[in-house]
Design a protein around this motif. Sequence first.
Motif, mmCIF file in Angstrom:
data_model
loop_
_atom_site.group_PDB
_atom_site.id
_atom_site.type_symbol
_atom_site.label_atom_id
_atom_site.label_comp_id
_atom_site.label_asym_id
_atom_site.label_seq_id
_atom_site.Cartn_x
_atom_site.Cartn_y
_atom_site.Cartn_z
ATOM 1 N N GLN A 193 53.163 8.512 32.008
ATOM 2 C CA GLN A 193 51.642 8.985 31.819
ATOM 3 C C GLN A 193 51.558 9.048 30.003
ATOM 4 O O GLN A 193 52.384 9.115 29.273
ATOM 5 C CB GLN A 193 51.708 10.081 32.369
ATOM 6 N N LEU A 194 50.154 8.942 29.917
ATOM 7 C CA LEU A 194 49.741 9.369 28.857
ATOM 8 C C LEU A 194 49.027 10.698 28.829
ATOM 9 O O LEU A 194 48.289 11.252 29.959
ATOM 10 C CB LEU A 194 48.554 8.330 28.081
ATOM 11 N N GLY A 195 49.125 11.787 27.974
ATOM 12 C CA GLY A 195 48.605 13.091 27.830
ATOM 13 C C GLY A 195 48.323 13.596 26.691
ATOM 14 O O GLY A 195 48.293 13.152 25.530
ATOM 15 N N VAL A 196 48.294 15.055 26.529
ATOM 16 C CA VAL A 196 47.960 15.754 25.284
ATOM 17 C C VAL A 196 48.931 16.911 25.245
ATOM 18 O O VAL A 196 49.250 17.481 26.280
ATOM 19 C CB VAL A 196 46.493 16.523 25.638
ATOM 20 N N VAL A 197 49.647 16.910 24.038
ATOM 21 C CA VAL A 197 50.465 18.045 23.686
ATOM 22 C C VAL A 197 49.915 18.587 22.461
ATOM 23 O O VAL A 197 50.275 17.916 21.407
ATOM 24 C CB VAL A 197 51.931 17.437 23.669
ATOM 25 N N GLU A 198 49.614 19.864 22.495
ATOM 26 C CA GLU A 198 49.412 20.601 21.357
ATOM 27 C C GLU A 198 48.404 20.049 20.414
ATOM 28 O O GLU A 198 48.442 19.768 19.218
ATOM 29 C CB GLU A 198 50.505 21.056 20.698
ATOM 30 N N ILE A 251 47.418 16.913 20.315
ATOM 31 C CA ILE A 251 47.768 15.359 19.957
ATOM 32 C C ILE A 251 47.790 14.466 21.361
ATOM 33 O O ILE A 251 48.456 14.911 22.341
ATOM 34 C CB ILE A 251 49.542 15.287 19.566
ATOM 35 N N LEU A 252 47.208 13.497 21.257
ATOM 36 C CA LEU A 252 47.153 12.345 22.258
ATOM 37 C C LEU A 252 48.599 11.573 22.371
ATOM 38 O O LEU A 252 48.966 11.014 21.144
ATOM 39 C CB LEU A 252 46.271 11.397 22.166
ATOM 40 N N VAL A 253 49.509 11.796 23.395
ATOM 41 C CA VAL A 253 50.691 11.058 23.404
ATOM 42 C C VAL A 253 50.836 10.207 24.535
ATOM 43 O O VAL A 253 50.260 10.147 25.554
ATOM 44 C CB VAL A 253 51.764 12.137 23.478
ATOM 45 N N ASP A 254 51.817 9.130 24.308
ATOM 46 C CA ASP A 254 52.243 8.103 25.151
ATOM 47 C C ASP A 254 53.604 8.211 25.818
ATOM 48 O O ASP A 254 54.570 8.197 24.858
ATOM 49 C CB ASP A 254 52.086 6.775 24.543
ATOM 50 N N ARG A 255 53.791 8.626 27.037
ATOM 51 C CA ARG A 255 55.111 8.605 27.586
ATOM 52 C C ARG A 255 55.288 7.309 28.734
ATOM 53 O O ARG A 255 56.092 7.494 29.406
ATOM 54 C CB ARG A 255 55.555 9.862 28.054
ATOM 55 N N ALA A 256 54.327 6.374 28.306
ATOM 56 C CA ALA A 256 54.429 5.311 29.224
ATOM 57 C C ALA A 256 54.987 3.888 28.821
ATOM 58 O O ALA A 256 55.931 3.266 29.300
ATOM 59 C CB ALA A 256 53.148 4.890 29.991
ATOM 60 N N PHE A 257 54.554 3.724 27.217
ATOM 61 C CA PHE A 257 54.751 2.561 26.834
ATOM 62 C C PHE A 257 55.617 2.445 25.675
ATOM 63 O O PHE A 257 55.511 2.306 24.413
ATOM 64 C CB PHE A 257 53.414 1.644 26.443
ATOM 65 N N VAL A 258 56.715 3.149 25.990
ATOM 66 C CA VAL A 258 57.830 3.702 24.678
ATOM 67 C C VAL A 258 59.171 3.701 25.356
ATOM 68 O O VAL A 258 59.362 3.188 26.583
ATOM 69 C CB VAL A 258 57.687 5.201 24.394
ATOM 70 N N ARG A 264 61.168 6.463 28.341
ATOM 71 C CA ARG A 264 60.196 7.409 28.351
ATOM 72 C C ARG A 264 60.471 8.592 29.086
ATOM 73 O O ARG A 264 59.857 9.662 28.993
ATOM 74 C CB ARG A 264 58.980 6.674 29.169
ATOM 75 N N HIS A 265 61.602 8.740 29.691
ATOM 76 C CA HIS A 265 62.177 10.040 30.129
ATOM 77 C C HIS A 265 62.346 11.209 28.899
ATOM 78 O O HIS A 265 62.306 12.242 29.147
ATOM 79 C CB HIS A 265 63.288 9.842 31.150
ATOM 80 N N LYS A 266 62.828 10.607 27.819
ATOM 81 C CA LYS A 266 63.168 11.406 26.794
ATOM 82 C C LYS A 266 62.283 11.046 25.489
ATOM 83 O O LYS A 266 61.983 12.296 24.950
ATOM 84 C CB LYS A 266 64.660 11.108 26.095
ATOM 85 N N ASN A 267 61.445 10.243 25.468
ATOM 86 C CA ASN A 267 60.825 9.977 24.160
ATOM 87 C C ASN A 267 59.269 10.098 24.467
ATOM 88 O O ASN A 267 58.572 9.785 25.505
ATOM 89 C CB ASN A 267 60.990 8.612 23.466
ATOM 90 N N ALA A 268 58.461 10.403 23.511
ATOM 91 C CA ALA A 268 56.837 10.010 23.426
ATOM 92 C C ALA A 268 56.289 9.591 22.145
ATOM 93 O O ALA A 268 56.970 9.862 20.874
ATOM 94 C CB ALA A 268 56.461 11.380 23.896
ATOM 95 N N GLN A 269 55.312 8.787 22.203
ATOM 96 C CA GLN A 269 54.732 8.400 20.914
ATOM 97 C C GLN A 269 53.271 8.997 20.727
ATOM 98 O O GLN A 269 52.435 8.878 21.539
ATOM 99 C CB GLN A 269 54.618 6.789 21.178
ATOM 100 N N GLU A 270 53.381 9.581 19.500
ATOM 101 C CA GLU A 270 52.019 10.276 18.988
ATOM 102 C C GLU A 270 50.888 8.974 18.889
ATOM 103 O O GLU A 270 51.360 8.001 18.111
ATOM 104 C CB GLU A 270 52.008 11.037 17.643
ATOM 105 N N LEU A 271 49.752 9.156 19.308
ATOM 106 C CA LEU A 271 48.928 8.068 19.290
ATOM 107 C C LEU A 271 47.493 8.835 18.538
ATOM 108 O O LEU A 271 47.140 7.732 17.477
ATOM 109 C CB LEU A 271 48.089 7.825 20.550
#
Length: 477
Positions: free
Chosen positions: A263-268, A270-277, A280-287
């Motif tokens: 999924q892509l979502g919002v953390v604090e 920040i728009l983040v990507d946990r799909a195309f990384v 993805r179970h451990k990592n997230a990419q700031e967008l």
Amino acid sequence: MGSRKVTSSVPSDWQGKHVTVAGLGVSGIPAAKVLHARGANVTVVNDGDDARAREQAAELEALGITVRLGDGATLPEGTELVVTAPGWKPDKPLFAAAREAGLEIWGDVELAWRLRGPDAAPWLAITGTNGKTTTTQMLASILKAAGLRTAAVGNIGVSLLDAVLGDEQYDVLAVELSSYQLHWAPSLRAHSAVVLNLAPDHLDWHGSMEAYAADKGRIYEGNRVACVYNVADKATEDLVREADVEEGCRAVGFTLGTPAPSQLGVVEGILVDRAFVEDRHKNAQELAEISDVNPPAPHNIANALAAAALARAFGVPARAVRDGLRDFTPDAHRIAHVADVDAVAYVDDSKATNTHAAEASLASYESIVWIAGGLAKGATFDELVAKSAKRLRGVVLIGQDRALIREALARHAPEVPVVDLDRTDTGAMLAAVQEASRLAVAGDTVLLAPACASMDMFANYNKRGDAFAEAVRELGS
């Protein structure tokens, strides 16, 4: 989500093929010209026979195309294929005759898809009840920021036929598709696609909510990389589950909350990507940051996440998502800040022409004087008012069907003051803004989010928004 390998047959020889084009206008005329240029025997049929139609017919007849005005119901003899303007309803007698004869019926999108060359740019496709145009434009901006040759096309106003047959070479296309267009596009197979949301709309055309949703869901058929859905709208995820896609295609959600894996979502903020990384179970990419989204209203952040998901599915780097969102400027009359007058903000969301769009708009502000009303198109307002009641400082009602909103307010927000303007003259919007300013206090937002169509008082939602902005400027002066 079922998997299957999809192929599409493309007719290679149009010479002498008898094609009936249903409807003049922005899609019918280009379709007729393109098919005629390829050697087809084209007959255009049109219900109307007014001065404009006769002018358009003369233009086509000068090229050698047959045009039949005032009779869009009868299937011309010898027809082998029907190509229709997207707005023609499926229950037209012409289509019943075509189906009886075993003929295929294509829309302009289907025709464009079939006429693509072997090295054609892939399509990233967007549909939904609300937010389609903004998301498509955001996606195009992100793709351009990544250095890709692209364009926002389709229902957005740029013809798909022009895009696929023109001289410009594209790497990828951002394609907005309406439910009408999808209904008539049986072989469309996008690289990746999204259904942003689903709410009752155009039910007079589709016949039922189920048929409307099914047509929206066609956008997922044959997707190669990602079917993007709205976590907050289960109906969109259900459409993904029902779709037949190519082997390896993934379901990817977007959410305004913390994203789960895929999924892509919002953390604090920040728009983040946990799909195309990777992992993805451990990592997230700031967008990007929420502040990079213009305007940063919740429904617009959702649009940005959907656009980002499609771009990431195409391999776009994170930096391009941020840069593309920063470069993006929304079209007029979409939650546009007009001015502040006496510490009250005035916002034009005239494009909010249905209850779903108005609900998203109202959710963007804490204390609102709401200007609403117009043509309801069969809508009901109880759910909208119940959800928004706590945000309402006051309401000013305009337009033909304002009584429906007034009655919903009486049921669900009886304590909210309501001004009912029983007038449809050119000064009505100025009066509405003046009444709204009287109800508002410092820190409030006066919001034009009509939840209705505009044609009872204005030529279109643009003219309604212009009238609002002009009234605000007059108030400020």
